[in-house]
Design an enzyme around this catalytic site. Structure first.
Site, PDB file in Angstrom:
ATOM      1  N   ASP A 175      -0.166  -1.216 -13.799  1.00 43.46           N
ATOM      2  CA  ASP A 175       0.384  -1.952 -14.939  1.00 43.46           C
ATOM      3  C   ASP A 175       1.577  -2.795 -14.499  1.00 43.46           C
ATOM      4  O   ASP A 175       2.631  -2.807 -15.135  1.00 43.46           O
ATOM      5  CB  ASP A 175       0.777  -0.994 -16.061  1.00 43.46           C
ATOM      6  N   LYS A 177       3.647  -5.876 -14.403  1.00 43.97           N
ATOM      7  CA  LYS A 177       3.855  -7.028 -15.286  1.00 43.97           C
ATOM      8  C   LYS A 177       5.360  -7.193 -15.481  1.00 43.97           C
ATOM      9  O   LYS A 177       6.143  -6.261 -15.207  1.00 43.97           O
ATOM     10  CB  LYS A 177       3.156  -6.809 -16.633  1.00 43.97           C
ATOM     11  N   ASN A 180       7.489  -4.470 -17.079  1.00 49.40           N
ATOM     12  CA  ASN A 180       7.693  -3.230 -16.335  1.00 49.40           C
ATOM     13  C   ASN A 180       8.541  -3.428 -15.089  1.00 49.40           C
ATOM     14  O   ASN A 180       8.548  -2.575 -14.191  1.00 49.40           O
ATOM     15  CB  ASN A 180       6.348  -2.618 -15.956  1.00 49.40           C
ATOM     16  N   ASP A 193       7.715   2.403 -15.305  1.00 44.60           N
ATOM     17  CA  ASP A 193       6.520   2.703 -16.092  1.00 44.60           C
ATOM     18  C   ASP A 193       5.328   3.084 -15.211  1.00 44.60           C
ATOM     19  O   ASP A 193       4.412   2.294 -14.996  1.00 44.60           O
ATOM     20  CB  ASP A 193       6.147   1.531 -17.003  1.00 44.60           C
ATOM     21  N   THR A 220      -2.618  -3.569 -19.291  1.00 45.05           N
ATOM     22  CA  THR A 220      -2.319  -4.592 -20.270  1.00 45.05           C
ATOM     23  C   THR A 220      -3.329  -5.712 -20.104  1.00 45.05           C
ATOM     24  O   THR A 220      -3.571  -6.167 -18.985  1.00 45.05           O
ATOM     25  CB  THR A 220      -0.892  -5.119 -20.076  1.00 45.05           C
TER      26      THR A 220
END
Length: 570
Positions: A175, A177, A180, A193, A220
């Site tokens: 994840d 991104k 995060n 995260d 996501t």
């Protein structure tokens, strides 16, 4: 839970058996920790709730709260994430809590949030983490992008080093991104995260891997790699795909795969449907194209193509001091953000339709209200989506615009008669505006008889609409601000305008005053924060609403209108 191996007081070789279990019937998870035994050599280094003074809340999630915690022994401040045991068990989040703890326990890198201690009380579990005071990279991307090449290169290099360490420790983040990626006091990155992570054992098998063929994924939508959409085995190359999306976003201000719904995003990803801006430097275009490749084995950063070292040697990273980058002065993003805030200052509190100050909506976005005091909550359920067996995708996944269901309104009810309601409001306006001339009011009143024919029956808030305006979507929501929540009615029209009103006191509670018209601009950003919570961000303010059944529909519909209005979703 025992102290994490990343604690400065513990050896990386020291081990302690820790387990988080729960029984059927919804009881709280039970913590079993060897360190709690006084005979254990690390007993005196364990931490308990009373070891910290707790300060401001930095963030809240569906089952956790992040606070500033001050160590009474040293005076040092940390981010303390408090997780509710009962909620974790009830919502089957035990696995993700343990993945987060186990993955972070493996990390020891300046570009990754460090887990110092974990402890518990009767109601909660606690993670003591690095305090990243400068907030999320996402905030800076959203407000300041496109970044110049040197800024994008600097942060891309730090992110790449963090990903390299994550992979070396046998973890796939899954994840990556801008949301995060936190920024510390010196504006260097801290990846956070790990609740979506996969941990790989010594035989390169993913812990908990489903051998039946159907696999779930957590991530996501805009950063999900094609192999996950094909339900292929998860690999480290999935993080490389997301890394390519982040570089693109820093240089352009938006993600490469943008669409109103997850389904349409997935279709774009599967078809590699994205536009490379002409203004991108040639080296940036090349590395992004090599990262956004469908076949993970042919993706830049894969072992087949020389691994991460090959990426470091790419011309995009020319001039990067890989050994000392975390000791260098970071680009002045915070100063740029403050300059941007001065150019676009917070507006004064809005007034409702009757001129009463609406002080409840004084909810400023992060960089005005919490500069220097922000921490990402890894468990706040912001935008990650969990898909179980997502293939095949069908057109049923698309959420079209949801016009108001006029047939649900009692058209013959006096309270819901739009003409009488409008005329009543017009008479009030006539009294209030008599000294200002009546030409405009007369013009509006003359069009009343044609309104029902054009847009059908409407509740009593029709005076807040223009004569030729119709409703795209409306519904009752809860307006949330800090510890205050109030019932409201949210309305999206075809102009487009986004209004929310008092709940009102009538039979259907649609007769309330207009509290606010949320400015409709290309900077408007709807954001799903959980199954029932969504936010609407503007450059001046953020509005948080709860709709237990239609939160996703609100986000999809607003995004669709943004596409229709501005060509791209903001």
């Amino acid at each position: 839970m025992d102290e994490a191996p990343s604690s400065p007081r513990l050896s990386h070789n020291s081990k302690s058996t820790t387990s988080l279990t729960h029984t059927t019937g919804g009881s709280e998870p039970t913590l079993s920790t060897e360190v709690d035994d006084p005979s254990h050599p690390l007993y005196h280094h364990r931490r308990i709730v009373s070891d910290f003074d707790y300060g401001d809340i930095l963030g809240e999630g569906s089952y956790s709260t992040v606070l500033i915690g001050k160590d009474k022994r040293t005076g040092k401040q940390y981010a303390v994430k408090r997780l509710d045991k009962a909620h974790i068990v009830k919502n089957n989040k035990v696995k993700y809590v343990m993945i987060e703890r186990d993955a972070l326990s493996r990390m020891n890198h300046p570009g990754i949030v460090k887990l110092y201690w974990t402890y518990k009380d009767n109601r909660s579990l606690y993670f003591v983490l690095d305090l990243a005071r400068s907030g999320e990279l996402y905030t800076y991307v959203r407000r300041l992008a496109p970044f110049d090449l040197e800024t994008a290169k600097f942060y891309a290099a730090e992110i790449l080093l963090a990903i390299e360490h994550i992979h070396e420790r046998g973890v796939i983040h899954r994840d990556i991104k801008p949301e995060n990626i936190l920024l510390d006091d010196s504006m260097h990155i801290k990846v956070t995260d790990f609740g979506s992570a996969k941990i790989i054992d010594e035989n390169n098998q993913q812990e908990g891997e489903d051998t039946a063929g159907t696999r779930s994924f957590v991530g996501t939508a805009e950063y999900v790699s094609p192999e996950l959409l094909r339900s292929d085995r998860v690999s480290k190359e999935a993080d490389m795909w997301a890394f390519g999306c982040v570089i693109y976003q820093m240089l352009s201000g938006k993600s490469p795969f943008k669409a109103p719904t997850d389904y349409l995003i997935f279709q774009k990803i599967k078809n590699l449907e994205y536009v490379m801006p002409d203004e991108f430097p040639s080296a940036a275009k090349d590395i992004i194209q090599k990262l956004l490749t469908s076949d993970p084995e042919q993706r830049f950063g894969s072992q087949t193509l020389g691994g991460i070292q090959a990426m470091k040697d790419h011309p995009f990273f020319d001039g990067v001091d890989w050994e000392n980058i975390f000791n260098l002065t970071a680009p002045p993003l915070k100063e740029r953000l403050e300059e941007e805030a001065k150019k676009h200052p917070i507006v004064q509190p809005k007034f409702d339709f009757d001129g009463v100050e609406d002080d409840e909506d004084d909810e400023d976005i992060w960089f005005h209200n919490n500069r220097g005091n922000s921490q990402k909550d890894p468990f706040r359920d912001r935008t990650p989506v969990v898909h179980e067996s997502i293939s095949p995708l069908s057109s049923a996944d698309v959420s079209p615009l949801d016009p108001v269901k006029h047939e649900e309104l009692a058209a013959d009810s006096p309270e819901l008669n739009p003409t009488s309601s409008f005329l009543n409001r017009a008479s009030v306006l006539q009294r209030e505006e008599s000294t200002k001339g009546m030409s405009q009011l007369s013009s509006v009143a003359s069009s009343v008889q044609s309104i029902p024919e054009r847009i059908g029956p409407h509740p009593t808030w029709i005076p807040h609409l223009y004569p030729n305006e119709s409703v795209i979507k409306s519904g009752r929501v809860t307006r949330r601000r800090a510890f205050i929540s109030k019932k409201r009615n949210l309305v999206l029209t075809n102009r487009p305008r986004l209004l929310y009103l008092d709940e009102g006191s009538g039979k259907d509670k649609f007769d309330g005053n207009l509290r606010c018209e949320i400015p409709w601009t290309s900077k408007l950003l709807p954001e799903l924060k959980g199954k029932s919570i969504f936010c609407i961000h503007t450059p001046e303010k953020s509005y948080t609403f709860e709709d237990r059944k239609h939160a996703q529909e609100w986000v999809n519909t607003i995004n669709s209108m943004l596409v229709d209005t501005f060509g791209v979703a903001s």
